[in-house]
Scaffold this active site. Structure first.
Site, PDB file in Angstrom:
ATOM      1  N   LYS A  99      41.816  45.175  48.877  1.00  0.00           N
ATOM      2  CA  LYS A  99      41.051  44.148  48.165  1.00  0.00           C
ATOM      3  C   LYS A  99      40.810  42.968  49.099  1.00  0.00           C
ATOM      4  CE  LYS A  99      41.386  41.660  43.711  1.00  0.00           C
ATOM      5  NZ  LYS A  99      42.280  41.411  42.541  1.00  0.00           N
ATOM      6  N   SER A 174      39.983  42.216  38.286  1.00  0.00           N
ATOM      7  CA  SER A 174      39.174  41.813  39.413  1.00  0.00           C
ATOM      8  C   SER A 174      39.225  42.789  40.597  1.00  0.00           C
ATOM      9  CB  SER A 174      39.639  40.439  39.895  1.00  0.00           C
ATOM     10  OG  SER A 174      40.966  40.510  40.377  1.00  0.00           O
ATOM     11  N   SER A 198      44.543  42.506  36.705  1.00  0.00           N
ATOM     12  CA  SER A 198      43.492  42.822  37.684  1.00  0.00           C
ATOM     13  C   SER A 198      43.683  44.111  38.475  1.00  0.00           C
ATOM     14  CB  SER A 198      43.328  41.655  38.663  1.00  0.00           C
ATOM     15  OG  SER A 198      42.554  40.643  38.086  1.00  0.00           O
TER      16      SER A 198
END
Lengths: 507, 95, 476
Positions: A99, A174, A198
């Site tokens: 990420k 996310s 997330s």
């Protein structure tokens, strides 16, 4: 070094025929590690295979925001050399996505924000350092909601990531890029970060396994802070066992993170196959009532039946405070975020507005032009709840409720080995469907946030598909440092709904 | 709790955000909605409850007072939008 | 109208740790701009602070030396505000649970002892430095000082005159130096004070509105700023005006203060507990260990010097006015020197030399002074030569023996060599010789002086004396 590469290339040509039998889309870490160690495939070939797949399908998915081809191939050659010498471990040569809010030295770390568009940190996050020391190969950085604030990856300044099961739908967020990359076979696993769901929510939306470890298990050093007391890095994988394998690599006390802890667990895969016979599982009635989609409820109820058939004792229970978790979560996380994101002021790194005459202009215009709408809203909210006169009513109150929520979980874990429920109230929704109503978007986190508030671990695993064919996620929650129990329970159920590659990206 | 336009302006000032009139009005609506939802916390009695700041009951995590090598200045300044003479540069400040 | 002055001080002191409070960068003063920096102290995204354990120890020791209660439980908080010298846009400090509370410091004022209360002492990080002057096009930011550990010592509003404020600040500095937690070098900005000052009509209970004067970095500035602010406030009040609560900047060159640009929300710092750092718990056992390891403080040393070493009170208080001279005195005496001789040397020669170059550092140890005194006592050098040697030691750090040898300063004690010089002087000064022979005993002093002059002070005085008398006797 050059000689090693040449030798690797020769060997990989020899192996080429075998490679074609590997279905990269469904490949797990475990399988890939076996294939690499048995020389059925070379690390370089495996890495190239993944880049080919990225080249072929990521236009459609938009999982990655940057690709590190050169560095990856160099790392792959090194990993292969290690394997050739008879060394290396299970992570050696395993291609991963990370990420893009986790820092990687010399590689842009953007947080999917205009604010950090060109930021290249001069350091690497501890979790990634550990993975690289174990031989994992970084393919690229994955998309996310700007600064990890969001539940759909639609808040990315860079692009919208699409759900591999239906490209008109969101991948969740996310860590949407990380989840989509794994679900579409563009990485063997990915790292995400979980502040209020997330990792677990996008894992649920994309039909993969996502783990939020106990707070402190994985060092936060190098993870760009959103809400420091809630943030945790964790793995997104195709299988439960892979999740445990990655956790083995990334966990541990880090002298650079004062809140990191030595859990004392040496091997998270140990005992994973023990089954659930006699295990006591609590099902809070609040998790199966209210605003929950029928398709989700049906699958969870079916899973409960399966657990009972496997010998677990499932019992209805109550989490009275579940209803208050979202409000407490958004107060705590926004307050911390307002402070954590204050450093983006156009002075030291990242974006600076070109429109300023004095310092105040520089600050205001940089921050207004550099942050997206949702980030600004959280900063405003967080600033407000900490401001003079409101601290007690909001922030302190939320921390008190945090105590009550933690106490309630502690009470439940005296009775149950783990708690079961859906990860999300619905399956993946359409892109643009919820962007106009932030509160509605926040309410989608209803089952995940309390886990972060209490600092405990939870895992989301695939639990079949709803009537539209979209994946449903089941969440198992445990007490602090009970990851092994969660893996054990999740592993037992996994046979029922093993990882399936999304039809859209079957190639 | 509903918040006022003036409060939004004050908070934006604290947070160093420049919001247009329209953004401020939208912020009044969305923040009020969220804060009203948060007001549900008031229905819980928390009298005497200790606020939980750290989920793990840890204390005294220290490092030794040992000097480590600092970073090369170029790497510290590499991402700076404006620099001069080995320093970060900002508009002239009058105190 | 006559007003009563009410002053409280907030003193910021940089602690004498080797590394910064939250990272391993050096705290050394100076260095090229932005070279004592890393991603942590320049607040790059994703970096985290880890507390330097010595900061906690030093802060607790400072508190103990100032009679504070040390908290068993304290924590760090974030103080949020934007400024370019604060790269995180928040300062890690302590808000509601500081490490030390409720102490006091005794000061001597007009021959009497007055007790000044300490409200609290807390730990925090220093900010960077802004360089404004040299550059037309902007201000430059240097983060070398950013993250240097500080303690902030907040006094009660107990001082009633600028002189008391100054005496208090000096006393705090002395205590910290003795405790060894800070070198308090004013010229390097390692001790800065904010002066909070208000006036009230004599007899009134309620405090007047106060102003805060920031960042005064000398005792003289504290004194002058307070005097100037008293005048300014009385003028305003006498004219029927009201004092605005504000922060003012003192310009020491102009001897004037200015209201600082008022930031509209200057005081809404939005403090909240620092989530990246865990709380600090000190057991009574640890606190006692700190207490026992506290070094002897200045008033304790004064007592020892007077009662055990038998030096006058005046000497004792002068020597202990700086921990450097006191330590030096102890070293000298511990190597075997006579205390009074040592104190004479320190109060005379040493302090003059230190003052001349405006330093607090002594470039050699007390054992060197002992060696020098030994050379005098042995008659190897004269007292006057010793002063020259001492100055040279101070300048170069060389040992007395090295200097004496290098410069050929040994006393001439060779009877033959001296005899020739004495003969020469006797024959060249017939007037004085006659005077002596005529009964003026004093004339021998002049002849002695001439011999010393001839030998550039190196002649052994008793020997010259004897030679002179013997030779003059022969002339009778």
């Amino acid at each position: 070094m050059r000689r090693i590469k040449k030798r690797v290339l020769l060997e990989s040509q020899k192996l080429l025929s075998k490679v074609n039998f590997l279905n990269i889309g469904k490949l797990t870490i475990k399988e890939a590690a076996d294939a690499l160690q048995n020389k059925e495939i070379s690390v370089i070939e495996l890495t190239e295979k993944f880049f080919d797949r990225i080249d072929n399908i990521d236009d459609k998915i938009n999982a990655y925001v940057s690709i590190c081809r050169k560095q990856a191939l160099a790392d792959a050659a090194e990993a292969q050399a290690l394997i050739n010498e008879g060394g290396g471990g299970i992570m050696t040569g395993i291609p991963m996505a990370v990420k893009d809010n986790i820092c990687t030295e010399t590689i842009e770390t953007t947080c999917a924000s205009k604010m950090l568009g060109n930021f290249k940190p001069p350091y690497t996050a501890t979790a990634i350092e550990k993975l690289r020391n174990d031989g994992a190969v970084l393919l690229g950085k994955a998309n996310l909601d700007e600064f990890a604030m969001g539940s759909s990856t639609e808040n990315s300044y860079i692009k919208n990531t699409r759900n591999p099961w239906d490209v008109n739908r969101v991948p969740g967020g996310s860590s949407g890029g990380s989840a989509a990359a794994v679900a579409s076979g563009q990485a063997l696993f990915a790292l995400g970060s979980d502040t209020g769901g997330s990792i677990r929510q996008p894992a649920a939306f994309c039909g993969i396994v996502g783990l939020k470890p106990t707070y402190g298990t994985v060092s936060r050093y190098g993870l760009v802070a959103f809400a420091s007391s809630l943030d945790q890095i964790g793995p997104l994988t195709k299988t439960v066992e892979d999740s445990a394998i990655v956790l083995n690599s990334i966990s541990g006390k880090d002298p650079k993170d004062a809140t990191s802890i030595d859990s004392g667990i040496a091997d998270y895969t140990e005992g994973i196959k023990r089954g659930v016979k006699g295990m006591k599982i609590g099902i809070p009635r609040q998790y199966l009532s209210g605003e929950i989609a029928v398709g989700v409820r049906n699958k969870i109820e079916a899973a409960i039946d399966s657990y009972e058939k496997m010998g677990a004792v499932c019992e209805e229970t109550s989490l009275d405070l579940a209803d208050y978790a979202i409000a407490a979560y958004y107060i705590i996380s926004s307050a911390e975020a307002s402070s954590n994101l204050a450093r983006y002021d156009g002075v030291k790194y990242g974006f600076r507005s070109s429109n300023y005459k004095n310092l105040l202009d520089l600050y205001k215009n940089t921050r207004s032009e550099g942050f997206g709408a949702e980030v600004k809203r959280r900063i405003m909210l967080g600033t407000y709840v900490l401001s003079s006169g409101y601290y007690d009513a909001y922030y302190k109150k939320a921390l008190q409720i945090r105590t009550l929520i933690k106490n309630e979980f502690d009470g439940l874990f005296k009775k149950y080995n783990c708690i079961l429920g859906p990860t999300t109230p619905t399956t993946a929704y359409k892109i643009g469907e919820k962007t106009d109503n932030p509160l509605e978007m926040y309410l989608g986190d209803v089952f995940t946030v309390s886990v972060n508030i209490a600092g405990i671990p939870a895992i989301s695993i695939p639990c079949g598909n709803d009537e539209s064919g979209l994946p449903v996620g089941m969440q198992l929650i445990g007490s602090a440092f009970s990851e092994k129990t969660l893996f054990q329970a999740a592993y037992a159920y996994e046979r029922e709904h093993p990882f399936a590659i999304a039809p859209e990206v079957q190639a | 709790m509903k918040i006022s336009f003036e409060t939004v302006e004050y908070v934006a000032g604290l947070a160093r955000l420049n919001l247009s009139e329209k953004e401020k009005e939208m912020m009044v609506v969305s923040m009020s909605g969220i804060l009203e939802y948060m007001d549900k916390l008031n229905s819980l009695d928390t009298e005497g409850v200790k606020p939980l700041e750290h989920v793990e009951p840890m204390s005294n995590v220290f490092r030794k007072d040992v000097v480590a090598e600092s970073f090369d200045r170029d790497s510290i300044l590499a991402n700076a939008p404006d620099k001069e003479e080995g320093a970060f540069r900002v508009p002239k400040i009058v105190e | 109208m006559n007003y009563e002055v009410v002053i409280g001080l907030e003193i910021h002191v940089e602690l004498a740790t080797k590394s910064k409070i939250f990272c391993g960068c050096t705290t050394k003063f100076g260095g090229e701009i932005n070279t004592h920096c890393c991603p942590i102290c320049t607040s790059m995204p994703g970096t985290l602070p880890v507390m330097n354990e010595r900061v906690v120890e030093f802060a607790a020791k400072a508190g103990l030396a100032m009679n504070c209660e040390i908290a068993n439980f304290s924590k760090m908080d974030r103080k949020n505000y934007f400024y370019p010298d604060l790269p995180k846009a928040y300062q890690i400090s302590q808000f509601d649970l500081p490490i030390c509370k409720g102490g006091y410091v005794d000061i001597e004022i007009e021959g009497k002892t007055k007790r000044i209360g300490i409200t609290r002492i807390h730990m925090e990080e220093d900010a960077g430095k802004l360089l404004h002057d040299q550059w037309e096009k902007g201000s430059l930011v240097d983060y070398n000082r950013c993250g240097v550990p500080l303690i902030e010592i907040v006094s009660e509003p107990d001082m009633r005159s600028p002189e008391e404020a100054r005496a208090y600040a000096e006393k705090v500095r002395l205590i910290l130096q003795y405790t060894g937690v800070s070198d308090c070098k004013m010229q390097e900005g390692s001790l800065r004070a904010d002066v909070n000052l208000s006036l009230r009509p004599i007899g009134q209970k309620k405090f007047g509105t106060r102003t805060e004067m920031k960042n005064l970095n000398s005792f003289r500035a504290i004194l002058r700023a307070a005097e100037s602010e008293i005048q300014r406030q009385s003028r305003v009040l006498d004219e029927g005006g009201v004092i605005t609560q504000e922060t003012r900047r003192w310009d020491d060159d102009e001897g004037k203060s200015y209201a600082m640009r008022n930031k509209e929300e200057a005081h809404d710092y939005r403090y909240f507990p620092e989530p990246d750092l865990v709380p600090i718990e000190l057991t009574d056992e640890t606190i006692n260990k700190y207490r026992e390891s506290l070094p002897e403080l200045s008033h304790e040393r004064v007592k020892r010097y007077i009662h055990k070493l038998g030096i006058p009170e005046y000497d004792a208080s002068l020597i202990t006015a700086s921990v450097k001279t006191a330590d030096f005195f102890d070293d000298t005496v511990n190597s075997g020197a006579d205390p009074k001789t040592a104190s004479n040397w320190i109060m005379g020669n040493l302090m003059r030399l230190m003052k001349e170059v405006n330093t607090e550092d002594i470039p050699f140890g007390g054992e060197m002074l002992h060696e020098l005194i030994g050379l005098i006592e042995k008659g190897a050098i004269s007292n006057n030569i010793a002063k020259t040697v001492f100055a040279e030691m101070f300048r170069t750090g060389k040992t007395p023996l090295e200097i004496v040898k290098e410069k050929g300063l040994e006393v001439v004690s060779d009877a033959g060599e001296l005899g020739q010089i004495v003969d020469k002087i006797i024959s060249a000064n017939s007037k004085s010789v006659e005077d002596y022979l005529g009964g003026k005993q004093k004339a021998i002093g002049f002849l002695m002086g001439q011999v010393m002059k001839e030998t550039k002070g190196k002649a052994n005085p008793p020997m010259v004396n004897k030679l002179l008398r013997d030779k003059l006797e022969l002339l009778k």
